[in-house]
Design a protein around this motif. Structure first.
Motif: not given
Length: 552
Positions: A189-192, A217-220, A245-246, A273-274
């Motif tokens: 939902x955040x991505x949307x 960062x938490x998932x990483x 991750x993203x 970002x890259x």
């Protein structure tokens, strides 16, 4: 205090333009602000109590909140300021509770009471959010959201816009709290939300980016390695973990973009970002190189860190290729549209040639990545992709020659396009799925064949001798005066065709005749001598008789 002046994103009763930043420092229109505030908040009707209590408490809360938001920005580089941030947020929440208590007075209307409750809930939610008390923060934000939605449905459209804006501001916080509580759909939902924001700037987009970064960062923390080209590489740099991750989410957002402008902004965000991630890896590579020098370790084999750098560089270069290809598709569509305004410069084949030059340069860099020199399959895939884009580049060079009527050069280039395209088709048979993400060369072959036939016809017509009646003759005679004589006149299909003479020339017309009695000069009158003599002999008596007819 100058640092307390930030009120971006908050609803304040003051005009934010009253505070002017100049080269000498910060300026404040004190008297004007005082007068405006007094007129807007009670003193117009002599209500000093409203001005003294409610507005003062609201401004104290806003002052503490704005200082906390400033400290939150500074805490990114100075973590120690986070303690001061929490202190100011708690103070803002206390002022909000005081405001809500004051609004319980019977003199305060229902709308103000509800707004005070929503405002207090918002500040309380911000405190809980920073303390990572996700459940309490969700309850506070949901209460705030419910009140503002009810107010939006009860008042005018102008006020409803303001309430809906606040609901949109707190919705990402609610989704983020839900994700931390355990709702796995909240990240989607955040991505949307980020996608609907269009990838542009503004406070809403910045908040979404910050929340998504925190989530990644938490998932990483659970991500330790990545596999690419048959080699598994450990990923120890946090920035690289978050980016990788993203990556899938960013690519999905680009694919779902509603328009080309949104897609372009998302591409730029991904590339930024890259680049930042590649820079972080380069810093680690420098440290690794120094350690190798001290230990005299042989540097023949490509290290894991260097291979990770190659992988990130591949992502950057391939993203550049896809972005320029997307721009090329947009320009091709505009190139086929009829030009309505001749004064406005439209797209030209040269613009597309420039884009394909950038694509070919990026592909050439891909073939030189460290660790992939011996990967023959990769090198063949890159070479095949270069052939595809060379064919498209050559096609638009031919188009540019067509515009200046250089038929021979254009025909030669079209033949080269067909050569590239057929070479691609023959080599693709040995490489499975190599053309999956590339433009369709068969469509290009069909278009080139059609262009070749029309080009040959145009060249024949230009070289063929013209009949005398069909020769181009410079004649300023209007078309209406030479309908029986045919000759080519390009001006007839231009903006100012010579159809009739306008304004028309003057022509002679018959005038009204003037009559002169010229025959009188040639008339012989009878002699009147006998008449004259008789009148003379009669004297006066005869004259009188002649008058009355007695003498006849």
């Amino acid at each position: 205090m100058a640092s307390d002046k930030q009120t971006e994103g908050k609803i304040v009763p003051m005009d934010e333009n009253k505070e002017n930043a100049t080269e000498d420092g910060i300026g404040l229109e004190i008297l004007q602000i005082i007068k405006d505030s007094q007129q807007q908040h009670g003193l117009r009707h002599g209500d000093y109590q409203r001005y003294r209590y409610l507005l003062l408490v609201l401004m104290e809360a806003e002052r503490a909140w704005s200082y906390a938001m400033q400290l939150k920005q500074e805490a990114n580089t100075e973590p120690r300021k986070r303690f001061h941030l929490l202190s100011r947020l708690r103070k803002a929440a206390k002022h909000g509770e005081r405001l809500e208590k004051l609004c319980e007075s019977p003199r305060v209307d229902a709308k103000t009471k509800l707004e005070a409750q929503a405002y207090t809930s918002y500040l309380s939610g911000m405190v809980r959010f920073e303390l990572q008390e996700w459940k309490a923060a969700t309850e506070a934000f949901n209460k705030c959201k419910t009140i503002y939605e009810k107010l939006a449905s009860a008042f005018t459209e102008e006020l409803a816009v303001l309430y809906h804006q606040r609901v949109e501001e707190i919705s990402p916080n609610i989704r983020y709290c839900a994700y931390n509580i355990g709702d796995q759909n909240a990240m989607n939902e955040l991505m949307q939300m980020r996608l609907s924001a269009g990838g542009g700037g503004g406070m809403m987009a910045e908040k979404l980016e910050a929340l998504i970064t925190q989530t990644r960062a938490k998932q990483a923390a659970t991500m330790s390695e990545v596999e690419w080209r048959g080699r598994t590489v450990p990923v120890k740099i946090d920035k690289a973990r978050i980016f990788l991750l993203g990556l899938g989410d960013n690519e999905a957002a680009i694919a779902q973009a509603a328009n080309e402008e949104t897609k372009e902004r998302l591409y730029e965000t991904l590339l930024a970002e890259c680049r930042d991630t590649i820079q972080a890896v380069r810093e680690e590579l420098k440290t690794e190189a120094k350690q190798r020098e001290r230990s005299d370790e042989a540097s023949g084999k490509v290290s894991n860190l260097q291979f990770l750098h190659s992988y990130l560089t591949y992502i950057k270069l391939w993203t550049v290729v896809k972005r320029n290809e997307s721009m090329a598709h947009m320009l091709q569509a505009k190139l086929k549209e009829p030009q309505t305004d001749e004064n406005k410069r439209g797209p030209r084949p040269q613009d597309l040639i420039r884009l394909y030059d950038i694509i070919l340069q990026s592909l050439a860099e891909l073939s030189t990545l460290q660790g992939l020199e011996e990967d023959h399959t990769f090198q063949k895939e890159v070479a095949l992709k270069m052939l595809v884009y060379k064919a498209y580049r050559c096609f638009f060079i031919a188009q540019s020659y067509v515009l200046v009527k250089k038929w021979s050069e254009a025909l030669v280039l079209y033949e080269r396009v067909l050569k590239y395209a057929k070479e691609v088709q023959s080599k693709a048979k040995s490489l499975n799925n190599s053309l999956k993400d590339l433009p369709d060369v068969q469509e290009l072959i069909t278009e080139v064949n059609a262009e070749k036939y029309s080009l040959q016809a145009a060249a024949i017509l230009e070289d063929a001798p013209e009949a005398p009646s069909q020769q181009k003759v410079k004649d300023n005679t209007p078309l209406c005066e030479r309908l029986d004589n045919f000759h080519l006149d390009p001006t007839l299909v231009g903006k100012q065709p010579n159809l009739v003479q306008f304004p028309p020339d003057f022509q002679p017309i018959p005038c009204k005749p003037l009559f002169f009695d010229l025959a009188l000069n040639h008339v012989a009158f009878p002699p009147l001598d006998d008449k004259v003599e008789q009148k003379g002999k009669g004297g006066l008596t005869g004259y009188i008789k002649g008058i009355f007819g007695f003498g006849s």
